[in-house]
Design an enzyme around this catalytic site. Structure first.
Site, PDB file in Angstrom:
ATOM      1  CG  ASP A 187      -2.214   0.809   0.976  1.00 41.07           C
ATOM      2  OD1 ASP A 187      -2.351   1.439  -0.096  1.00 41.07           O
ATOM      3  OD2 ASP A 187      -3.083   0.806   1.860  1.00 41.07           O
ATOM      4  CG  ASP A 188      -1.042   4.981  -0.755  1.00 44.33           C
ATOM      5  OD1 ASP A 188      -1.589   4.250   0.103  1.00 44.33           O
ATOM      6  OD2 ASP A 188      -1.634   5.944  -1.282  1.00 44.33           O
ATOM      7  CG  ASP A 226      -3.709   8.181   8.203  1.00 40.33           C
ATOM      8  OD1 ASP A 226      -3.512   8.435   9.406  1.00 40.33           O
ATOM      9  OD2 ASP A 226      -4.133   9.033   7.416  1.00 40.33           O
TER      10      ASP A 226
END
Length: 160
Positions: free
Chosen positions: A93-94, A97
């Site tokens: 994933d980028d 969070d």
């Protein structure tokens, strides 16, 4: 962008490419991966770069919607899952969070090696490998979320 974010961190296409390649470097020492699972949509571009660098040709996706373009949603919707427990797979994933999406994915495919390009403190414990940590109060502006436009010279801007 909600009020919880105090700063922005713009990422260019070049920087995303460099950071994704740096993640691939970190993954070279890991066990052989039989394939990549990209978390859509943010993980797709880093997954393509990492697949090239690690010479991985088998790529799948897991599709989860936990954000819309305005704000975070209440629940993570699983739009497409993955068959199996993830053993031998690299999950990309980028960004991690808050860790909400990461928890959902790790419950679905607990044996995958989870790697992200960027990590925030709340989600970092859920990731096996990452490259860059950013503060929790920073909104990352990915290149697919921005566009170039004219900016007035500093001398011409109103004082804030």
């Amino acid at each position: 962008m909600s009020d919880q974010y105090k700063r922005t961190y713009p990422i260019s296409w070049d920087q995303l490419h460099r950071d994704s390649k740096a993640l691939a470097w970190r993954l070279l020492d890991k066990d052989f991966f039989k394939g990549i699972i990209a978390i859509t949509r943010g993980g797709m571009v880093p997954a393509a770069i990492i697949a090239r660098e690690l010479d991985i040709h088998l790529i799948d996706t897991i599709c989860i919607s936990s954000y819309d373009w305005k704000e975070k949603k209440g629940e993570a919707d699983i739009l497409k899952g993955f068959d199996g427990d993830g053993e031998g797979w690299l999950l990309i994933d980028d960004l991690v969070d808050t860790g909400r999406t990461a928890e959902v994915v790790k419950n679905l495919i607990p044996k995958a090696h989870f790697a992200t390009v960027y990590a925030k403190p709340s989600g970092r414990p859920l990731v096996d490998t990452f490259v860059t940590e950013v503060s929790q109060d920073t909104w990352i502006l990915f290149p697919w979320d921005t566009e170039s436009q004219f900016a007035a010279p500093l001398i011409g801007r109103e004082q804030r």
